[in-house]
Write an enzyme that holds these catalytic residues in place. Structure first.
Site, PDB file in Angstrom:
ATOM      1  CG  ASP A  10      -2.062  -1.016   1.070  1.00 43.54           C
ATOM      2  OD1 ASP A  10      -1.890  -1.982   0.312  1.00 43.54           O
ATOM      3  OD2 ASP A  10      -3.097  -0.850   1.725  1.00 43.54           O
TER       4      ASP A  10
ATOM      5  NE  ARG B  10      -2.215   3.544  13.458  1.00 41.36           N
ATOM      6  CZ  ARG B  10      -1.483   2.508  13.125  1.00 41.36           C
ATOM      7  NH1 ARG B  10      -0.197   2.470  13.455  1.00 41.36           N
ATOM      8  NH2 ARG B  10      -2.009   1.500  12.451  1.00 41.36           N
TER       9      ARG B  10
ATOM     10  CG  ASP C 240      -5.213   3.463  12.303  1.00 46.36           C
ATOM     11  OD1 ASP C 240      -5.369   3.727  13.516  1.00 46.36           O
ATOM     12  OD2 ASP C 240      -4.730   2.395  11.902  1.00 46.36           O
TER      13      ASP C 240
ATOM     14  CB  SER D 236      -6.507  -5.618   8.323  1.00 46.06           C
ATOM     15  OG  SER D 236      -5.890  -4.415   8.714  1.00 46.06           O
TER      16      SER D 236
END
Length: 411
Positions: free
Chosen positions: A16, A96, A125, A177
């Site tokens: 990605d 994050r 996210d 994921s």
């Protein structure tokens, strides 16, 4: 906003973000600087700088942030006793804001006008990255390719990679994921999208399945100073090393695995499996020590704020003024949470067996069932009468005559 000339991209080196790197260069005709943050995910980082540069990055930062992650993000959360919806220890959510912080710092030092991430438009996210960047530097633009481009599937990504000469490693694609860091690993997708399905046996990384854990318990001690764990079995560790050691110990005994359906900030329910072995041990031992050292009313006030604090972290408000203000209050409550907790690790359980502290509020002469000279049990009678007055009043309102003849409410 003026033209974007430089972008800082959170880069993992996977499919990605490799596609995103090239796509941004083409779509925005600008330089791309990458940041790869080592948060203890255990992925191979060797060669990732060269890969980023060969894919088109003008600079590639690869940084070991494990100690900062544990000290400045994980530990404040655990001082707060933060759990989202009663079960989730916020392993992804708390990582994050640190990545966002470093992206903003690099953007400022490199003169970039934007930051970018690979989060999709369905998840939490994207909110966490963008609120984090917004809270630190609102002048920076955020580029979120999954909300902009017309690539809709893994097949589309592979075609884009082949067309643009992006190297795709030949590996078996994981069906889930998965997000891993020093604190936890999470699994979503695949068979987990049906809440009735059991997770497959392959969805274990940090935790040993309960059926395979040792049949003998393991007893350890954890030392705390001002609410933070500092030593295991009397041996001091740095924050990151301590979490890693507890992950090893807890994982061996199958501790910290949670399978739950949660409420995402964007409005949908999502099913995930989380493994947080070390964090679970810290959380339980920390709460146990608080029981010994923390004033009752302070504890109850702090506990009433845990859901709000956890929601702030989950929803991406780490740099918001309300979270910072609440953290100051919480850290005040932790000033005397210093001491040692002894716990037993066994078959997925963390069982506190003993605790001690120089700031203990426990008085054996008050709590004893034996004879004492400090507590007059007759005092309890008046105490109960006073706290029960409003209940008697409620009975009177319902029509019962609880006052004796000749008595009045003044007596």
């Amino acid at each position: 906003m003026s033209k974007v000339e430089k972008v800082v991209l959170a880069y993992s080196g996977g499919l990605d973000t490799s596609i995103i790197l090239k796509w941004i260069k083409q779509e925005y005709d600008c330089e791309v600087i990458t940041l790869t943050a080592d948060l203890g995910q255990g992925e191979e980082l060797d060669g990732i700088e060269e890969k980023a540069l060969s894919t088109g990055a003008t600079k590639a930062f690869v940084e070991d942030l494990r100690e900062e992650f544990a000290r400045d993000f994980i530990f404040p959360c655990f001082r707060a006793g933060a759990i989202y919806e009663g079960r989730y220890l916020l392993g992804t959510a708390i990582a994050r804001p640190l990545i966002a912080k470093r992206m903003v710092e690099i953007a400022e030092s490199e003169g970039a006008q934007a930051v970018s991430h690979g989060a999709t438009g369905k998840g939490n996210d994207q909110v966490r990255f963008e609120l984090g960047a917004m809270g630190m530097n609102p002048r920076l633009k955020t580029i979120a390719p999954w909300r902009e481009w017309d690539l809709k599937s893994r097949t589309d990504l592979i075609k884009f990679a082949e067309k643009n000469g992006i190297d795709i490693p030949v590996t078996r694609r994981k069906p889930w994921s998965m997000d891993a860091n020093l604190l936890h690993v999470s699994f979503e997708g695949s068979e987990l999208e049906d809440p009735w399905n059991a997770p497959s046996p392959e969805s274990y990384r940090y935790c040993t399945p309960i059926e395979q854990t040792p049949d003998e318990p393991e007893i350890i001690t954890i030392d705390f100073e001002r609410g933070d764990p500092v030593a295991i079995n009397g041996v001091s560790h740095s924050p990151a090393a301590l979490v890693e050691k507890l992950n090893e110990l807890g994982g061996k005994h199958g501790i910290g695995r949670v399978d739950m359906v949660e409420n995402r900030f964007v409005g949908m329910k999502s099913r995930g499996v989380y493994e947080t072995p070390g964090g679970t041990i810290i959380h339980i031992a920390h709460r146990d020590l608080e029981g010994l050292c923390m004033d009752r009313e302070v504890m109850h006030l702090r506990d009433s704020l845990i859901p709000k604090y956890a929601e702030m972290v989950y929803n991406g408000y780490w740099y918001a003024p309300e979270r910072i203000a609440l953290q100051a209050m919480i850290d005040k409550t932790q000033e005397k949470i210093t001491g040692t907790v002894r716990v037993k690790l066994y078959k997925g359980n963390v069982i506190p067996e003993g605790r001690k502290s120089p700031y203990s509020l426990y008085r054996s002469d008050l709590a004893t069932f034996e004879e004492d000279d400090v507590y007059d049990q007759k005092d309890a009678e008046g105490f109960i009468k006073l706290i029960g007055l409003r209940l008697k009043g409620k009975t009177a309102e319902s029509g019962s005559n609880w006052l004796k003849d000749g008595e009045n409410c003044d007596k």
